[in-house]
Design an enzyme around this catalytic site. Structure first.
Site, PDB file in Angstrom:
ATOM      1  N   ASN A   1       0.866  -1.181   0.000  1.00 53.70           N
ATOM      2  CA  ASN A   1       0.000   0.000   0.000  1.00 53.70           C
ATOM      3  C   ASN A   1       0.904   1.232   0.000  1.00 53.70           C
ATOM      4  O   ASN A   1       1.506   1.550   1.019  1.00 53.70           O
ATOM      5  CB  ASN A   1      -0.898  -0.016   1.245  1.00 53.70           C
ATOM      6  CG  ASN A   1      -1.689   1.269   1.393  1.00 53.70           C
ATOM      7  OD1 ASN A   1      -1.816   2.058   0.456  1.00 53.70           O
ATOM      8  ND2 ASN A   1      -2.227   1.496   2.588  1.00 53.70           N
TER       9      ASN A   1
ATOM     10  N   HIS B   1      -9.572   0.997   4.805  1.00 49.88           N
ATOM     11  CA  HIS B   1      -8.297   1.203   5.508  1.00 49.88           C
ATOM     12  C   HIS B   1      -8.545   2.143   6.690  1.00 49.88           C
ATOM     13  O   HIS B   1      -9.349   3.071   6.594  1.00 49.88           O
ATOM     14  CB  HIS B   1      -7.262   1.793   4.549  1.00 49.88           C
ATOM     15  CG  HIS B   1      -5.878   1.792   5.119  1.00 49.88           C
ATOM     16  ND1 HIS B   1      -5.460   2.727   6.036  1.00 49.88           N
ATOM     17  CD2 HIS B   1      -4.828   0.956   4.929  1.00 49.88           C
ATOM     18  CE1 HIS B   1      -4.207   2.468   6.374  1.00 49.88           C
ATOM     19  NE2 HIS B   1      -3.792   1.391   5.716  1.00 49.88           N
TER      20      HIS B   1
ATOM     21  N   GLU C   1      -6.986   4.555   7.786  1.00 47.09           N
ATOM     22  CA  GLU C   1      -6.784   5.989   7.486  1.00 47.09           C
ATOM     23  C   GLU C   1      -8.014   6.563   6.784  1.00 47.09           C
ATOM     24  O   GLU C   1      -8.345   7.740   6.966  1.00 47.09           O
ATOM     25  CB  GLU C   1      -5.504   6.169   6.649  1.00 47.09           C
ATOM     26  CG  GLU C   1      -4.266   5.936   7.508  1.00 47.09           C
ATOM     27  CD  GLU C   1      -3.034   5.440   6.760  1.00 47.09           C
ATOM     28  OE1 GLU C   1      -3.015   5.500   5.509  1.00 47.09           O
ATOM     29  OE2 GLU C   1      -2.097   4.970   7.429  1.00 47.09           O
TER      30      GLU C   1
ATOM     31  N   LYS D   1       0.106   4.240  -0.250  1.00 47.94           N
ATOM     32  CA  LYS D   1      -0.565   5.405   0.359  1.00 47.94           C
ATOM     33  C   LYS D   1      -0.405   6.634  -0.545  1.00 47.94           C
ATOM     34  O   LYS D   1      -0.314   6.495  -1.759  1.00 47.94           O
ATOM     35  CB  LYS D   1      -0.019   5.662   1.770  1.00 47.94           C
ATOM     36  CG  LYS D   1      -0.017   4.416   2.644  1.00 47.94           C
ATOM     37  CD  LYS D   1       0.108   4.753   4.097  1.00 47.94           C
ATOM     38  CE  LYS D   1       0.336   3.487   4.892  1.00 47.94           C
ATOM     39  NZ  LYS D   1       0.035   3.635   6.290  1.00 47.94           N
TER      40      LYS D   1
ATOM     41  N   SER E   1       3.237  -2.215  10.418  1.00 47.77           N
ATOM     42  CA  SER E   1       4.686  -2.183  10.667  1.00 47.77           C
ATOM     43  C   SER E   1       5.389  -3.500  10.348  1.00 47.77           C
ATOM     44  O   SER E   1       6.327  -3.896  11.050  1.00 47.77           O
ATOM     45  CB  SER E   1       4.966  -1.736  12.112  1.00 47.77           C
ATOM     46  OG  SER E   1       4.490  -0.405  12.308  1.00 47.77           O
TER      47      SER E   1
ATOM     48  N   GLU F   1      -5.541  -5.153  10.671  1.00 49.91           N
ATOM     49  CA  GLU F   1      -4.579  -4.076  10.846  1.00 49.91           C
ATOM     50  C   GLU F   1      -4.904  -3.314  12.134  1.00 49.91           C
ATOM     51  O   GLU F   1      -5.710  -2.363  12.110  1.00 49.91           O
ATOM     52  CB  GLU F   1      -4.645  -3.105   9.666  1.00 49.91           C
ATOM     53  CG  GLU F   1      -4.256  -3.730   8.344  1.00 49.91           C
ATOM     54  CD  GLU F   1      -3.620  -2.693   7.423  1.00 49.91           C
ATOM     55  OE1 GLU F   1      -2.503  -2.914   6.988  1.00 49.91           O
ATOM     56  OE2 GLU F   1      -4.243  -1.652   7.183  1.00 49.91           O
TER      57      GLU F   1
ATOM     58  N   GLY G   1       2.149   2.166  10.730  1.00 45.94           N
ATOM     59  CA  GLY G   1       3.086   3.273  10.560  1.00 45.94           C
ATOM     60  C   GLY G   1       3.775   3.696  11.843  1.00 45.94           C
ATOM     61  O   GLY G   1       4.380   4.766  11.905  1.00 45.94           O
TER      62      GLY G   1
HETATM   63  C1  PEP Z   1      -0.849   0.060   5.912  1.00 48.25           C
HETATM   64  O1  PEP Z   1      -0.811   1.172   5.414  1.00 48.25           O
HETATM   65  O2  PEP Z   1      -1.793  -0.674   5.668  1.00 48.25           O
HETATM   66  C2  PEP Z   1       0.236  -0.358   6.798  1.00 48.25           C
HETATM   67  C3  PEP Z   1       0.165  -1.528   7.362  1.00 48.25           C
HETATM   68  O3  PEP Z   1       1.274   0.535   6.983  1.00 48.25           O
HETATM   69  P1  PEP Z   1       2.688   0.216   7.686  1.00 48.25           P
HETATM   70  O4  PEP Z   1       3.209  -1.066   7.089  1.00 48.25           O
HETATM   71  O5  PEP Z   1       3.534   1.396   7.323  1.00 48.25           O
HETATM   72  O6  PEP Z   1       2.445   0.090   9.141  1.00 48.25           O
END
Ligand code: PEP
Length: 255
Positions: A10, A95, A97, A12, A212, A167, A173
């Site tokens: 992803n 997601h 976000e 983003k 992460s 998630e 992040g």
């Molecule tokens: C994500 O954006 O779905 C995500 C898991 O980000 P990160 O790997 O940076 O934590």
């Protein structure tokens, strides 16, 4: 039933078109390991160019969001028809976000999920608890609500084709990943929710972990029997790190 692991990047709101082209070229330059499926989700602006680069590649293309209507007076939105037309195979839905900053509700996520399936796209539906919900021991309650809402009205066949991503919001992040055991437990819990809808279909549904994931901690997740792959944010912007995560999932046999 063997589920093939899936690793999704992803990107983003990162990459200009030129950067998106360079990143996908770097990913596809290396031979991808067998036994794992891979997809990248650039921003909308990069989809057309990345799609052309992926034409003869096994790497799938995905978008980061979708609207539920096929066309019409919805300024600023992108429809599932448009994504399919660009060669997308996947779309991320719900997601955290989007839920946090753009008002995606459980109801909207369900509409987007159904719209994606109606137009040949595979939705990757994200669920996960916030840190305050985790601290209040509400994780299972939140996950149950999100999973039940997103899958409402889906046939058993579509349930089996769905991709879910667990998630935990506090892990996205932040560099603070869940432990493999924690993620495995919650993903097993998600599968048990699906099993109450259709036991056979739930054995086919791929459920990824996201939050992460890095080249350094991927083994922690890929060794867990319930975890069918990863949704990767930050580390997917570096081809070398993303390829290492893909390799981490290639060396396993799923249940
Ligand atoms: C994500 O954006 O779905 C995500 C898991 O980000 P990160 O790997 O940076 O934590």
């Amino acid at each position: 039933m063997a589920r093939i692991p899936l690793v999704v990047g992803n990107w983003k709101m990162n990459t200009t078109v030129a950067e998106a082209r360079a990143l996908v070229a770097a990913i596809t330059r290396s031979a991808l390991p067998a036994g794992v499926e891979v997809a990248v989700c650039p921003p909308f602006t990069g989809l057309a160019d990345v799609s052309r680069i992926l034409e003869r590649s096994a790497v799938g293309l995905g978008a980061q969001d979708v609207f539920w209507e096929a066309a019409g007076a919805f300024t600023g939105e992108v429809s599932p028809v448009m994504l399919a037309d660009l060669g997308c195979r996947y779309v991320i839905v719900g997601h955290s976000e989007r839920r946090q900053h753009f008002g995606d509700t459980d109801e909207n996520v369900a509409r987007k999920t159904r719209a994606a399936f109606s137009h040949t796209l595979t939705p990757i539906v994200c669920v996960g608890e916030r840190v305050d919900e985790r601290d209040a021991r509400q994780t299972e309650r939140v996950i149950t609500r999100q999973v039940e809402a997103a899958t409402a009205g889906l046939s058993a066949e579509l349930l089996g084709h769905l991709v879910l991503a667990y998630e935990p919001v506090w892990a996205i992040g932040t560099g603070r990943a869940a432990t493999g055991m924690e993620a495995n437990r919650i993903i097993g819990f998600i599968r048990s929710i699906l099993a109450t809808r259709d036991n056979a279909a739930s054995a086919h549904t791929r459920i990824l972990y996201g939050g992460s994931v890095t080249a350094d901690n991927v083994a922690e997740f890929s060794q867990q029997p319930e975890i069918d792959g990863a949704l990767v944010g930050g580390a997917s912007l570096d081809a070398r790190k993303f390829l290492a995560i893909i390799s981490g999932f290639a060396h396993r046999t799923l249940a």
